[in-house]
Design a protein around this motif. Sequence first.
Motif, PDB file in Angstrom:
ATOM      1  N   UNK A  78       0.857  -1.185   0.000  1.00 16.81           N
ATOM      2  CA  UNK A  78       0.000   0.000   0.000  1.00 16.81           C
ATOM      3  C   UNK A  78       0.894   1.236   0.000  1.00 16.81           C
ATOM      4  N   UNK A  79       0.335   2.367  -0.390  1.00 17.19           N
ATOM      5  CA  UNK A  79       1.042   3.640  -0.301  1.00 17.19           C
ATOM      6  C   UNK A  79       0.218   4.524   0.609  1.00 17.19           C
ATOM      7  N   UNK A  80       0.799   4.929   1.741  1.00 20.27           N
ATOM      8  CA  UNK A  80       0.035   5.653   2.755  1.00 20.27           C
ATOM      9  C   UNK A  80       0.639   7.018   3.037  1.00 20.27           C
ATOM     10  N   UNK A  81      -0.237   7.923   3.443  1.00 24.17           N
ATOM     11  CA  UNK A  81       0.170   9.243   3.926  1.00 24.17           C
ATOM     12  C   UNK A  81      -0.296   9.357   5.365  1.00 24.17           C
ATOM     13  N   UNK A  82       0.659   9.620   6.252  1.00 24.24           N
ATOM     14  CA  UNK A  82       0.361   9.791   7.662  1.00 24.24           C
ATOM     15  C   UNK A  82       0.974  11.106   8.102  1.00 24.24           C
ATOM     16  N   UNK A  83       0.129  12.123   8.242  1.00 20.91           N
ATOM     17  CA  UNK A  83       0.635  13.455   8.572  1.00 20.91           C
ATOM     18  C   UNK A  83       1.481  13.980   7.433  1.00 20.91           C
ATOM     19  N   UNK A  84       2.706  14.361   7.733  1.00 26.58           N
ATOM     20  CA  UNK A  84       3.620  14.877   6.712  1.00 26.58           C
ATOM     21  C   UNK A  84       4.420  13.771   6.031  1.00 26.58           C
ATOM     22  N   UNK A  85       4.302  12.555   6.524  1.00 26.24           N
ATOM     23  CA  UNK A  85       5.066  11.423   5.982  1.00 26.24           C
ATOM     24  C   UNK A  85       4.234  10.636   4.990  1.00 26.24           C
ATOM     25  N   UNK A  86       4.909  10.091   3.991  1.00 25.76           N
ATOM     26  CA  UNK A  86       4.259   9.202   3.043  1.00 25.76           C
ATOM     27  C   UNK A  86       5.254   8.131   2.635  1.00 25.76           C
TER      28      UNK A  86
END
Length: 107
Positions: A78-86
């Motif tokens: 999967x490709x995730x974005x968590x806050x400022x991180x991806x």
Amino acid sequence: MAITLSERAADHVARFIEKRGKGVGIRLGVKTSGCSGMAYKLEFADEAAPEDIIFECRGVKVLVDPKSLPYMDGTELDFVREGLNEGFKFKNPNVKDECGCGESFNV
């Protein structure tokens, strides 16, 4: 045996390959590393090796070496974005334990 990509991961890989202007897909594997025993390898592949096992998911080729496949069978990338991180996240049903930092695992 199969390796799959989420829609977000497939879109990200396809866009990156298009931006690079070359590549046949993404190469996944495992290596001995970390405090739990194994770590994932991920890189863009410019060509397939003769021994590669190739899966196609959502229009993207996923290349895996035969030694890594038993440890990764059934995994979804999967490709995730968590806050400022991806970044990419492996959803591996074979994992029995992960280290605290999330960098390594064992099966």
